[in-house]
Write an enzyme that holds these catalytic residues in place. Structure first.
Site, PDB file in Angstrom:
ATOM      1  N   ASP A 497       8.389  -8.043   2.675  1.00 28.39           N
ATOM      2  CA  ASP A 497       9.635  -7.388   2.252  1.00 28.39           C
ATOM      3  C   ASP A 497      10.828  -8.336   2.392  1.00 28.39           C
ATOM      4  OD1 ASP A 497      11.269  -5.323   1.379  1.00 28.39           O
ATOM      5  OD2 ASP A 497      10.417  -3.851   2.758  1.00 28.39           O
ATOM      6  N   ASP A 566      11.763   1.481  -4.670  1.00 34.68           N
ATOM      7  CA  ASP A 566      11.758   2.457  -3.570  1.00 34.68           C
ATOM      8  C   ASP A 566      11.909   3.871  -4.112  1.00 34.68           C
ATOM      9  OD1 ASP A 566      11.330   0.763  -1.486  1.00 34.68           O
ATOM     10  OD2 ASP A 566      13.402   0.686  -0.795  1.00 34.68           O
TER      11      ASP A 566
END
Ligand code: GLA
Length: 758
Positions: A497, A566
């Site tokens: 990430d 997301d």
């Protein structure tokens, strides 16, 4: 080809200081025409050079790309489009002055212009020599063919600076891979202030349209179309990373000619995960000029004597088959040439990820509970997200400390990993290696390791700072930490990430050279990823940056899948997935089924709808399974089993967009067709139902017209009335089928299987 910028080893310099200018290449000049074919090859595949060594062409996938040297020595673009015959009279012609305001040098479309001679379009390269001279005029010097790669060397008309352009064409899709290397053969450093991987030209026309993708966090991949006009359009990132804004991808169509399934589309993508710049403009006579490469904003590279700097690759494609044809060609190219493992890359396993279920509240016990439930559903990979390390109880602390939190995992990760494996799943773990919280042992020990300008504020995003990965000590530290974790734990998957972008991009130790940070950072990121893959070939990696903030064809070469967004709302996802697949292959596009109402927009949808949306890529589950009742678990189990029967087609097949989820659309339909055309999967999704509406006939695409296909409902159930149980491919594609879905946020999947002929 490929490889991108600079991955050479560094040595003999203090940690944190730059000492490498790209890949250092031998400074031996190319012999003129040394390896030229001598005559055009009859077969239209690969690279050919005419007898005079003046015209170069690349042919493949029914595409021709040609360039040539004119009498003044300029390298000119000659042609890029549908395949043309081997005898085509391609010839570079010197342009004359258009007016006193438009001198000949400027009017001549150059394949890779230096900034000089009054150039007013975006250059391939701009430099300042040590004496302040800023005029660079590149002319052809030599060429050679290295395997399937055509290398053409350009040199400045007076100074010892050369640019080598490299070209390779993909036989099956016609995608041309281009890159450039600049080399300083002089005795003084040269400051490189702009460097493109490629500049491209299309002949004049007034009906070009430019298509691009942009967005923001949880709203990535929106599609835009603008006329290609004399106004310069710039698609860029200045953020150090790709970011959620513009994508390093573009397409050009012709209004009135190009549709989803027909008409010309030129497209291109830069394989670079840092600040980039793609620009497009119609010049003063309407020709399209495209430039793509490092972002020149805030960038500079001091090229030492004898040093060379490589650009990342730019992939340039042409399709006569509309946006659908263009994206299918590029997907095929990515699957064959970019994604690790190529055509042999394993299919994406069905994964479970704990983030939306537990956030930072991760414990061994809680994760085992989730893993047990996930396994029962048929999940194949279990991934523990954020919160397992350091003092990571929220987003204020812990980043940088990649050691297992002893209170959350008193016996380390082993009991969890063993349980996950015993349940028949592989195990994955979340990392955000490039970041640090101020509240971490790492930051306390190395406050100088972050990007910063001394004496200036260090702007935080999500309470974190960016480690300066351009520093070799930071690079080596991170590689060491990750390598150790992978050696000590039986891990099969990393979610990598990156949850903020750069603000103060300072590298104090590098002094006046610090603007090279944009290249060194990304090169070192690639180095770590490549090295981890080499040392741990069994470990797969997902690229993630707050969802889809770092997805491009550069990181694609070093990762196995991408976290698309997301935003996990299944309806929003239809638009997101439509945009994503304009540029990138469904083979890497991950989607999760999460809980309703959705965290992003509060929308409530059925589990069936969520599955049907997420199944259009690599399927994952991100829900809190401890809250699912038996009926929900049974539904999920059914969908996961159904997905396994079609995932090869979804992930590796050809995607046809029958009805696009353009803004406000109530209906969306996509079809995925297996490469051998033995199976096709139709997803029909409906946002809202009104007026007893029936869908317009859905005509399938990509099937074999002569074969018979039997149809069944994905996930089980009776075929809707009026749909025959079997018919020829010709029937499904020409007559189509009539669907009527009732209700809001409903969908249906239909699977077409070719019937074996006895
Ligand atoms: C990012 C990712 C999410 C999740 C969180 C964890 O936002 O995109 O999927 O991993 O970070 O902090």
């Amino acid at each position: 080809m490929g490889g991108g910028a600079a991955t050479g080893a560094m040595s003999g310099r203090p940690a944190g200081a730059p000492g490498r200018a790209g890949r250092i290449v031998a400074a031996a000049p190319l012999a003129i025409g040394l390896l030229a074919f001598g005559c055009a090859t009859p077969a239209l595949a690969g690279v050919a050079v005419d007898a005079g060594g003046k015209v170069f062409r690349l042919d493949g996938g029914h595409v021709t790309y040609a360039l040539g040297v004119d009498d003044k020595g300029y390298l000119q673009p000659l042609y890029w489009g549908p395949e043309i015959d081997a005898q085509a009279p391609l010839q570079a012609r010197v342009s004359t002055e258009l007016s006193g305001f438009d001198p000949a040098g400027m009017q001549t479309a150059q394949e890779f212009p230096g900034q000089g001679e009054g150039l007013v379009t975006d250059p391939g390269i701009k430099v300042t020599f040590a004496d302040g001279n800023r005029d660079l005029v590149l002319k052809y010097r030599a060429h050679r063919i290295e395997g399937t790669v055509l290398a053409i060397e350009l040199a400045d008309i007076g100074r010892p600076l050369t640019v080598t352009l490299r070209y390779a064409i993909d036989e099956s899709t016609g995608v041309v891979t281009r890159s450039a290397t600049v080399r300083n053969d002089g005795r003084q450093p040269v400051r490189v202030e702009a460097l493109a991987s490629a500049t491209l030209t299309l002949p004049g026309a007034s009906d070009y349209r430019l298509h691009f993708l942009s967005g923001r966090h949880a709203a990535e991949w929106s599609q835009h179309t603008v006329p290609l006009s004399p106004a310069l359009t710039v698609l860029e990132s200045r953020r150090g990373s790709v970011g959620h804004g513009n994508q390093p991808w573009l397409a050009i169509s012709r209004q009135g000619q190009t549709t989803e399934e027909a008409g010309p589309v030129w497209f291109g993508a830069l394989g670079w995960s840092g600040s980039f710049r793609l620009s497009a403009q119609a010049d003063n006579i309407g020709r399209v000029r495209v430039a793509a490469g490092f972002n020149s904003y805030d960038f500079a590279w001091s090229l030492k004597p004898g040093e060379a700097l490589d650009t990342p690759p730019f992939y340039a494609g042409y399709s006569p088959g509309g946006f659908g044809g263009a994206s299918r060609a590029f997907h095929r190219f990515q699957m064959a040439r970019i994604i690790p493992g190529g055509e042999r890359a394993p299919l994406r396993p069905v994964l479970y990820n704990s983030w939306e279920a537990t956030a930072f509240d991760v414990t061994a016990e809680g994760q085992i509970k989730l893993a047990e439930r996930a396994a029962r559903l048929g999940v194949e990979r279990f991934v523990v997200d954020d919160g397992w390390f350091g003092e990571r109880h929220d987003d204020k602390a812990g980043l940088g400390d990649w050691t297992v939190n002893p209170r959350k995992f008193p016996q380390g990760l082993k009991p969890l990993i063993d349980r996950v494996h015993a349940l028949g799943m592989s195990f994955g773990l979340w990392f955000e290696p490039e970041m640090v919280n101020r509240d971490s042992a790492l930051y306390r020990a190395h406050p100088d390791w972050v990007l910063n300008f001394p004496g200036r504020p260090r702007t935080e995003g999500r309470n974190q700072l960016v480690l300066n990965l351009a520093r070799t000590d930071v690079r080596d530290h991170l590689l060491g930490v990750l390598d150790k974790l992978l050696r000590e734990n039986d891990i099969q998957f990393i979610k990598w990430d990156y949850n903020r972008n750069w603000t103060e991009p300072g590298w104090p130790e590098a002094g006046a050279d610090q603007q090279r940070v944009y290249v060194d950072y990304v090169s070192n990121l690639y180095h770590i990823l490549a090295e981890l893959r080499r040392r741990h070939p069994g470990v797969e990696i997902e690229t993630c940056s707050g969802g889809g903030g770092r997805i491009d064809t550069g990181i694609m070469a070093l990762t196995d899948q991408a976290w698309t967004s997301d935003n996990t709302d299944p309806f929003d996802r239809l638009g997101i997935q439509d945009g994503f697949t304009m540029a990138y292959a469904p083979a890497v596009m991950m989607a999760w089924v999460t809980d309703a109402p959705n965290w992003a927009n509060g929308r409530t949808t059925s589990l069936d709808f969520r599955f049907l949306s997420a199944m259009q890529g690599g399927l994952g589950i991100g829900a809190d399974l401890t809250k699912w009742n038996d009926a929900e678990a049974a539904t999920a189990g059914r969908w996961i089993a159904a997905y396994k029967g079609i995932r090869a087609t979804v992930q590796r097949g050809d995607l046809y967009r029958l009805v696009r989820p353009v803004s406000g659309a109530d209906q969306t339909a996509t079809v995925y067709v297996a490469p051998d055309r033995a199976q096709a999967v139709l997803f029909a999704m409906q946002r809202g139902s009104q007026w007893k509406d029936q869908w317009a006939p859905l005509r399938l695409a990509g099937l074999d017209p002569a074969r018979t296909y039997a149809v069944r409902v994905l996930g089980g159930g009776a075929l809707p009335e009026g749909i025959p149980a079997r018919a020829s491919g010709a029937w499904w594609m020409n007559q189509g089928l009539n669907l009527r879905l009732r209700g809001d946020y409903v969908g249906m999947g239909l699977v077409f299987e070719a019937v074996k002929q006895l």
